[in-house]
Design an enzyme around this catalytic site. Sequence first.
Site, PDB file in Angstrom:
ATOM      1  N   ASN A   8       0.880  -1.162   0.000  1.00  0.00           N
ATOM      2  CA  ASN A   8       0.000   0.000   0.000  1.00  0.00           C
ATOM      3  C   ASN A   8       0.919   1.214   0.000  1.00  0.00           C
ATOM      4  O   ASN A   8       1.523   1.549   1.014  1.00  0.00           O
ATOM      5  CB  ASN A   8      -0.882  -0.041   1.250  1.00  0.00           C
ATOM      6  CG  ASN A   8      -1.918   1.062   1.261  1.00  0.00           C
ATOM      7  OD1 ASN A   8      -1.861   1.987   0.427  1.00  0.00           O
ATOM      8  ND2 ASN A   8      -2.841   0.992   2.181  1.00  0.00           N
ATOM      9  N   ARG A  94      -2.458  -2.046  -3.630  1.00  0.00           N
ATOM     10  CA  ARG A  94      -3.747  -1.393  -3.380  1.00  0.00           C
ATOM     11  C   ARG A  94      -3.796  -0.116  -4.212  1.00  0.00           C
ATOM     12  O   ARG A  94      -2.905   0.738  -4.093  1.00  0.00           O
ATOM     13  CB  ARG A  94      -3.890  -1.073  -1.894  1.00  0.00           C
ATOM     14  CG  ARG A  94      -5.146  -0.304  -1.586  1.00  0.00           C
ATOM     15  CD  ARG A  94      -5.342  -0.164  -0.086  1.00  0.00           C
ATOM     16  NE  ARG A  94      -6.617   0.435   0.204  1.00  0.00           N
ATOM     17  CZ  ARG A  94      -6.804   1.740   0.438  1.00  0.00           C
ATOM     18  NH1 ARG A  94      -5.770   2.570   0.428  1.00  0.00           N
ATOM     19  NH2 ARG A  94      -8.001   2.210   0.672  1.00  0.00           N
ATOM     20  N   HIS A 183     -13.639   1.478  -0.263  1.00  0.00           N
ATOM     21  CA  HIS A 183     -13.641   0.407   0.751  1.00  0.00           C
ATOM     22  C   HIS A 183     -14.148  -0.900   0.157  1.00  0.00           C
ATOM     23  O   HIS A 183     -14.609  -1.784   0.893  1.00  0.00           O
ATOM     24  CB  HIS A 183     -14.562   0.744   1.949  1.00  0.00           C
ATOM     25  CG  HIS A 183     -14.048   1.798   2.870  1.00  0.00           C
ATOM     26  ND1 HIS A 183     -14.886   2.588   3.625  1.00  0.00           N
ATOM     27  CD2 HIS A 183     -12.797   2.206   3.173  1.00  0.00           C
ATOM     28  CE1 HIS A 183     -14.171   3.421   4.356  1.00  0.00           C
ATOM     29  NE2 HIS A 183     -12.891   3.216   4.090  1.00  0.00           N
ATOM     30  N   LEU A 212     -16.779   0.847   9.413  1.00  0.00           N
ATOM     31  CA  LEU A 212     -16.695   2.052  10.243  1.00  0.00           C
ATOM     32  C   LEU A 212     -15.294   2.156  10.837  1.00  0.00           C
ATOM     33  O   LEU A 212     -14.999   1.572  11.888  1.00  0.00           O
ATOM     34  CB  LEU A 212     -17.740   1.985  11.368  1.00  0.00           C
ATOM     35  CG  LEU A 212     -19.173   1.620  10.936  1.00  0.00           C
ATOM     36  CD1 LEU A 212     -20.073   1.480  12.160  1.00  0.00           C
ATOM     37  CD2 LEU A 212     -19.726   2.650   9.969  1.00  0.00           C
ATOM     38  N   ASN A 214     -11.689   5.098  10.427  1.00  0.00           N
ATOM     39  CA  ASN A 214     -11.512   6.545  10.298  1.00  0.00           C
ATOM     40  C   ASN A 214     -12.319   7.063   9.124  1.00  0.00           C
ATOM     41  O   ASN A 214     -12.982   8.079   9.202  1.00  0.00           O
ATOM     42  CB  ASN A 214     -10.039   6.863  10.093  1.00  0.00           C
ATOM     43  CG  ASN A 214      -9.438   7.387  11.356  1.00  0.00           C
ATOM     44  OD1 ASN A 214     -10.068   8.193  12.046  1.00  0.00           O
ATOM     45  ND2 ASN A 214      -8.245   6.940  11.672  1.00  0.00           N
ATOM     46  N   ARG A 244     -14.130  13.701   7.943  1.00  0.00           N
ATOM     47  CA  ARG A 244     -14.925  14.082   6.761  1.00  0.00           C
ATOM     48  C   ARG A 244     -16.390  14.233   7.149  1.00  0.00           C
ATOM     49  O   ARG A 244     -16.916  13.436   7.929  1.00  0.00           O
ATOM     50  CB  ARG A 244     -14.826  13.006   5.674  1.00  0.00           C
ATOM     51  CG  ARG A 244     -13.442  12.796   5.134  1.00  0.00           C
ATOM     52  CD  ARG A 244     -13.497  11.833   3.945  1.00  0.00           C
ATOM     53  NE  ARG A 244     -12.182  11.334   3.624  1.00  0.00           N
ATOM     54  CZ  ARG A 244     -11.856  10.043   3.582  1.00  0.00           C
ATOM     55  NH1 ARG A 244     -12.771   9.105   3.814  1.00  0.00           N
ATOM     56  NH2 ARG A 244     -10.633   9.687   3.285  1.00  0.00           N
ATOM     57  N   ASP A 285     -10.912  10.481  17.355  1.00  0.00           N
ATOM     58  CA  ASP A 285     -10.769   9.094  17.803  1.00  0.00           C
ATOM     59  C   ASP A 285     -11.990   8.711  18.637  1.00  0.00           C
ATOM     60  O   ASP A 285     -12.252   9.306  19.684  1.00  0.00           O
ATOM     61  CB  ASP A 285      -9.480   8.973  18.643  1.00  0.00           C
ATOM     62  CG  ASP A 285      -9.184   7.535  19.012  1.00  0.00           C
ATOM     63  OD1 ASP A 285     -10.079   6.871  19.576  1.00  0.00           O
ATOM     64  OD2 ASP A 285      -8.064   7.086  18.740  1.00  0.00           O
ATOM     65  N   GLY A 333     -12.486  -0.376  12.678  1.00  0.00           N
ATOM     66  CA  GLY A 333     -12.120  -0.147  14.082  1.00  0.00           C
ATOM     67  C   GLY A 333     -13.322   0.132  14.971  1.00  0.00           C
ATOM     68  O   GLY A 333     -13.428  -0.408  16.080  1.00  0.00           O
ATOM     69  N   GLU A 336     -16.005  -2.988  14.704  1.00  0.00           N
ATOM     70  CA  GLU A 336     -15.570  -4.216  15.374  1.00  0.00           C
ATOM     71  C   GLU A 336     -15.539  -4.080  16.891  1.00  0.00           C
ATOM     72  O   GLU A 336     -15.687  -5.062  17.610  1.00  0.00           O
ATOM     73  CB  GLU A 336     -14.165  -4.609  14.880  1.00  0.00           C
ATOM     74  CG  GLU A 336     -14.157  -5.064  13.436  1.00  0.00           C
ATOM     75  CD  GLU A 336     -12.759  -5.098  12.831  1.00  0.00           C
ATOM     76  OE1 GLU A 336     -11.794  -5.342  13.577  1.00  0.00           O
ATOM     77  OE2 GLU A 336     -12.635  -4.878  11.613  1.00  0.00           O
ATOM     78  N   GLU A 387      -8.241  -6.361   4.763  1.00  0.00           N
ATOM     79  CA  GLU A 387      -8.086  -5.929   3.373  1.00  0.00           C
ATOM     80  C   GLU A 387      -6.790  -6.471   2.754  1.00  0.00           C
ATOM     81  O   GLU A 387      -6.772  -6.815   1.582  1.00  0.00           O
ATOM     82  CB  GLU A 387      -8.093  -4.400   3.313  1.00  0.00           C
ATOM     83  CG  GLU A 387      -9.448  -3.825   3.663  1.00  0.00           C
ATOM     84  CD  GLU A 387      -9.435  -2.311   3.842  1.00  0.00           C
ATOM     85  OE1 GLU A 387      -9.274  -1.876   4.991  1.00  0.00           O
ATOM     86  OE2 GLU A 387      -9.577  -1.589   2.856  1.00  0.00           O
TER      87      GLU A 387
END
Length: 404
Positions: A8, A94, A183, A212, A214, A244, A285, A333, A336, A387
């Site tokens: 990546n 990627r 995604h 879900l 960042n 965003r 965060d 993140g 889960e 991923e």
Amino acid sequence: MNKVMVINSGSSSIKYKLYRTDTWRSVAAGTLTRIGEPEGEIKCRWQGEDGEDRNRAQTLPIPNHRVGLDRIVAGLRENGVLADASELAAIGHRVVHGGEHFSQATVVDDAAVAVIRGLIPLAPLHNPAALDGIEVARELFPDLPQVAVFDNAFHQTMPPEAYRYAIPEYLYRDHRVRRYGFHGTSHYFVAKRAAVLLGRPLAECNLITLHLGNGASATAVRAGRSVDTSMGMTPLEGLVMGTRCGDIDPAIHFYLCRNAGLDTDALDALFNRQSGLLGICGVNDMREIHRLAGEGDANAELAIGIFCHRLRKYLGAYYAELGRVDAVVFTGGIGENDSEVRRRTCTGLEALGIHLDPGANAARGGGERAISTAASPVQVLVIPTNEELEIAQQAFAAVTGETN
Ligand code: ADP
């Protein structure tokens, strides 16, 4: 040829992961950061011959991606993980934007490079960096297949009703303005795993997958294929994200231009990097936001509220689009780990057949699991995304024709 490397490549960084193709276990991973700066940083971890995990961090100049990739392979050799690049069956890269050209992983040749380059206006931050990684890898390892895995490819099955905007047709024809979605690698990975957990072929599953992290996006999956997704021409559309804004009235742009003196670059920074959770409460965060909300911070509480409200709107919209839903899948993140966001999103939807099991939802512990009641007509699943593994397997399949 029993390994696949996943790369990546960012503008000043390279992340990589190395997999064995027999077990699909990751045997090494690492990051190179601050490429082009006086002091670059290399971090890697790998499995020693004794099976123990090892890691190493180094600081040294990495002038460009070519030196960076060279260092990665040299490091893997020194650590005894990869004797030589000839052990690799492929490198999977990627690539964020494949436009309308690529609906699956593609072995890169000169023509593919030209197409990816032509898509730079659609992904000005991401595609140049990915191209750098691909071109350097082609130069360093000319005999090794380089496979591009596109983040929007899974969404190429969307019908025009879902991907076209209600704006004049020439903008689509001449300027490629349409919804692409992102995604895709993650949505596809968790959709496949959901089918396994549901015990039926993916082609028979209707799902709503919620990534879900960042960045955040929702996808409606009918019969195993993406039929709608919340990100649009760029990753800015849709859900509330870390920084965003997601969906907003487009007229806000002209209003701010005319009344707040903001130009295009300022609006870009505002909506992409200063909005979302960060914009609402000053922190992006989610763990920290929960902590602040627990201390009575009203803006932190509002940030969680707006995040879940938007998510429920998409859940309802995609339910209506699909008609029948077998499972709602949480990943990323937040998806889960955040039982509170899952609870707020799914509570009160019993009329839709969504019955959350509060105990299962709140239980600690990772891994794939159902968090709905046994009798719930729609299952609610938590599935950790992977991923890199998906990219590795798609790259391998693209060169060997074998699927896993
Ligand atoms: P990225 O999109 O950068 O890959 P991740 O998928 O790792 O990001 O997701 C990052 C988000 O997940 C952050 O908002 C972080 O706070 C959130 N997160 C991670 N662990 C938890 C947790 N235990 N509870 C709530 N949120 C979490």
